[in-house]
Structures are given as C-alpha cells and as structure tokens.
Motif scaffolding. Sequence first.
Motif, PDB file in Angstrom:
ATOM      1  N   THR A 109      41.804  44.670  25.517  1.00 34.08           N
ATOM      2  CA  THR A 109      41.757  44.995  26.960  1.00 34.08           C
ATOM      3  C   THR A 109      40.481  45.761  27.305  1.00 34.08           C
ATOM      4  O   THR A 109      39.829  45.495  28.321  1.00 34.08           O
ATOM      5  N   GLU A 110      40.132  46.728  26.473  1.00 35.89           N
ATOM      6  CA  GLU A 110      38.916  47.503  26.735  1.00 35.89           C
ATOM      7  C   GLU A 110      37.666  46.628  26.642  1.00 35.89           C
ATOM      8  O   GLU A 110      36.701  46.824  27.369  1.00 35.89           O
ATOM      9  N   ARG A 111      37.704  45.644  25.740  1.00 34.45           N
ATOM     10  CA  ARG A 111      36.564  44.739  25.638  1.00 34.45           C
ATOM     11  C   ARG A 111      36.391  43.936  26.923  1.00 34.45           C
ATOM     12  O   ARG A 111      35.273  43.738  27.413  1.00 34.45           O
ATOM     13  N   GLY A 112      37.532  43.474  27.494  1.00 29.41           N
ATOM     14  CA  GLY A 112      37.434  42.759  28.778  1.00 29.41           C
ATOM     15  C   GLY A 112      36.866  43.653  29.863  1.00 29.41           C
ATOM     16  O   GLY A 112      35.996  43.249  30.650  1.00 29.41           O
ATOM     17  N   GLN A 113      37.357  44.921  29.919  1.00 27.29           N
ATOM     18  CA  GLN A 113      36.821  45.854  30.915  1.00 27.29           C
ATOM     19  C   GLN A 113      35.343  46.118  30.674  1.00 27.29           C
ATOM     20  O   GLN A 113      34.562  46.225  31.620  1.00 27.29           O
ATOM     21  N   ALA A 114      34.975  46.256  29.402  1.00 30.41           N
ATOM     22  CA  ALA A 114      33.562  46.517  29.095  1.00 30.41           C
ATOM     23  C   ALA A 114      32.689  45.346  29.519  1.00 30.41           C
ATOM     24  O   ALA A 114      31.578  45.529  30.012  1.00 30.41           O
ATOM     25  N   GLU A 115      33.192  44.129  29.306  1.00 35.17           N
ATOM     26  CA  GLU A 115      32.406  42.967  29.744  1.00 35.17           C
ATOM     27  C   GLU A 115      32.238  42.959  31.252  1.00 35.17           C
ATOM     28  O   GLU A 115      31.151  42.675  31.776  1.00 35.17           O
TER      29      GLU A 115
END
Length: 597
Positions: free
Chosen positions: A405-411
């Motif tokens: 989830t954090e990776r999606g937000q970071a992207e």
Amino acid sequence: GVRLLLHGLCSNTTVKSLDLKGNNLRTMGAEALGKLLRQNKSIRSLTLEWNSLGMWEEGFSFFCQGLRANNFLQRLDLRNNQINHQGAGELAMALTQNSSLQELDLRWNNIGLLGGRALLNCLHSNKTLKRLELAGNNVPGDILKAVEQALDHNQDREAILSEAQNQVNILSKEVLSLKDEKNKQFMDFVDTVDKQKEEKARSEKMSAARVSQLQEALDEQYSIMNSLKTKLQMTEAALALSEQKVHNLGELLNAMKQEQNCVAECHFRELQQQKQEAADREDKLLHDLSAASEKNLLLRNQVDELERKCKVQQDQLFQVKQDLTNTTAELKLRAVEAEERLETEKRRFKQSLEDMESLRVKEVDRMTQHMEASERSMHNRIQRLEAIRISLEEELSQVKAAVLTERGQAEEELIKVRSQARLEEQQRLEHLKEKLRLMTESRDEAQNCCLKQKEMVAEAQAKAKQLSLYADGLRRRLDELQQDLDSKEEEKVTELNKVKVELQEQIGHLEAERAAQDGLREKIAALERQLKALSSNHREALLDKEGEISLLLEKLRMKEAEISRVREEEAQRASFLQNAIMAYVQGSPLGTHSSRK
C-alpha cells in the motif's frame, strides 16, 4: 580422477557451469568439491545429482564449509544424494553465511522433519535464496508452506531492492542532470556578466575618446585665445606708436610756437622802428598778433583734449587687458576643475568595477561551497537511506501488505512531485525567457545611447569647425585692421611732412585720426563682446558635457543595480532548486518509508 579435475578447475576463470551427475564422488570427491568452492570464482551452476554425498559425513561437512565460503555460486543441484537431517543441518549452517546461492534442489533425499526445520530456520538469515525444492524428503506440509512463504518473502525483498536501486539510480541521474543544468545556468550567468563588462569597457573607451575630443577642442580654444592675445599686444604696440607720434606732433607744435614768438619779436622790433611812420600798420599788426594768439590758444586746447583722449584710451586698453587676464584665469581654473572631476569619476568607476569583480568572485566561491555542502548532505542522506533500507529489509517479512500500500502511495506522490517539478521547470524557463528579453531590451537601449553619443560627438565636432571658421574670420579682420593701421601710419608720416606748410591741414588730419581711433575703439568693444559670447558658449558646452557625464554615471549605477538584482535572482533560483531536490528526495518511496517508521 575427480580430484585431479577439480584441482585443475580451482584456478580456472572461464568455466561457468559444471555437471558431475552420477560419478560416485565419495569422501575424496566431496573434499575436492569443498576446495573448489573455496578457490574458484567463475562457476555459477553446479550439478551433483546421483552421487550419494550424504553417506560420507566428513566429506559432506567439508563440502558445506566450502559452500559457506563461496560467494559466486548461484545454482546447486543435490538430488538423490542420500542427505539425512544431519547433512541438512550442515547445509543450513552454510546457507546462513552464503550470500550468492539463489536456487537449491534437494529432491529425493532423506532430510525429514529435523532437516526441514533447520532449513526453515536458516531462511530467516539468508535473504538471497529464491528457489528451494524439497519434494520426496518426508518433510511435513506446514514446514513446506513456511519454506515457500520465506522464499516468497525473499523474492519480494529482491524485487523491492531492485526497484529501490532503480529509483536510487533515477534519483542520482536526476540530481546529476540538475547539477549539470545548474552549472550551465551559472556559466551562462558568468558569460552575461562578462559581456556586460565588455560593453562597459567599450562605453568607457568611447567616453574617454569623447573626453579627449573635448580636451582637443579646449586646446583649440586656448590657442585661439593666445592668438587673440598676441593680436591685442600688436594693437597695443600700434597704439603706443600712435602715442609717440602724438608726442612728436606736440614737439613740432612747441617748435612752431617758438618760431612764432621769434617772428612776433621781429615784428615788434620792426614796429618800434616804424612807430612814427605807420601807426595804422602797427594797429593792424597788433590785431593780427591778437588773432594769432587766439589761434594758438585754440590749438593748445585741442592738443590738451587729444592728450586727455589718449589717456582715456590707454585706461580702456588697460581695463581690456585686465578683463582678458581674468577670463583666461577663469577658463584655466574651470578646465583644471573639469580635469580633476574627470579623474575622480574615473577612479570611482575603476573602484566600482573592482568591487563588482570581488563580489562576483565571492559569489562564485559561495556558490561552489554551497554546491559542495549540498553534495555532502546528499551523500549523508543516501547513507541514511541505505541504513533505513537495511532496517526495512528486516521488517519486510512482517509488513508486506503495508509495504505494498505504501508503495502505491509513494508512486502517486512520485508522480505528483514529477508533475510539480515539471511545472516549476516550465515556470523557471518562462522566467529565464523574460529575463533574456529584458537583457536584449537593455542592450538595445545601450546601443541607442551609444548612437546618441556619437551624434553628440559629431555635433561637437561641427561646433568646433564653426568656431575654427569664426576664429579665421577674426584673424582676417585683425589683418585688415593691421593694414588700416599701416596705411594710417603712412598717412601720418605724410601729414607730419605737411605740418610745416599748413597747420590747418594738420588739424584736419588730427581730427580724421581721432575718428579712426573711435572706430578702433568700437571694433575693440565688438571684439570684447565676441570674446564674452565665446566664453559663454564655452561655459554652456562644459555644462552640457558635465550633464552627459552625470547621465553616463547614472546609467552605470543602473547597470550595477541590475547586476545585483540578477545575482539575487540566481541565489533565489539556487535555493529554489535545492528546496525542490529536497522535496523530491523526501517525496520518494524511501523517504515515505522512513517517515512512516
């Protein structure tokens, strides 16, 4: 034979894959394999199927020690080697320290429950193994599932590490591109400053040439004044000659008086002798004598008036001399003041140029120090990010869903930061275009000012030519006056020769000379007026030149203010770029992971 083969391969650097399937290696072969794994750095794949290595515990432990020391092997096939739970424990201990093996095939051995647990425990410390085959080893299903989960964690970790490494590479490339762009902008700024300095030097040279032209015009005026002084001295000499001639005429008049007295005495003696004979003649003679005495008195009065007029003319000439000396002294003082003022302005301009140069050097040093400090801070931040990455790797097995989830937000944040950086870059490009437009306008204004200055120089040259023509006209007039004086001197010489014959004619000549002196006086007054007009014109020209110099100084101050403004804008842009880089680094996935931690 296997020992000799493996001994030869220890120093080999070209073999990448080795297949020893079904060769019954035994203890000596296992020890040779351990030595090979310690020394060889080129083999990436090793196949040892159907060799029963697990039956020889000492040899297999030696093989596991070589595997522990090896950091280059990526694939190992140990199928059907009768490896028991003790051999699996040795393999697990080797895998805890091995950091290169990615695939391990242990199918159809006798690992069992204890060996499966040992391998599962080693996967907590081994983060590089991606594939582990345990089929046909009597390992329980829950252990197999746990092993699969650990392998999945390793694969996910490897994917995240590769993605993080790619992002770090992208960030480093973007930072390098920003540095290159900033260096290019700085070099462009230095080029613009150098061009402005060249333009200032050209304008300074033009102003110096103009000042030299003005100095030449002043020298010409001084030469004209000197020529006028010499002509005035010549006129004074001519007037002195005329005074001497008047004195000679007075002496001649005294001689005539003495002669008349002698004649009167003679007549008186003749009258005494002839008193008795001619009384009427005596009365006539007395009447003639009284008339002659009256004429003599009239002549004396006229001579006295001429002397008074000569004294008045001498006083007027002395006053004219004093006025000329005063005007020349004033002109010299003003010229000296103008030269001193020009020298002070030159020194001030040179000092301002030196100050600007020192400020530019200081600004360059400060920018280089700032760039070095930013580079050091970026290196420190990268090191901190590496530490954070290591800590994150330890926790990835427990927080996989949160990381996704954090990776999606970071992207998403990365996309936002990129769009914001693009917008800021577009705004900065528009700002640079506007600045270039303003610089071109200022350059056009400077060119127009240079053209105006050239026109003013041409006008000054035309005025100088007119003044030279006017001075030539004055010279011609003085020559004509000198010729008139020479002709009058000749006339006076002829008049002196005729004085003895007819005194009345001499008086007429004296009156004509007085009229000529009145005309000379009027001409001298006209010359004085012309000199005053020339001096006033010269003063006006000096005032105009001083106004032009003040305008040039004002333009120089405006240029200096514009340069300082450009420097401030460059400093603001550098701080803006630094803030954008910091925001971009903080908005990257690694920055978001550290903030959430």
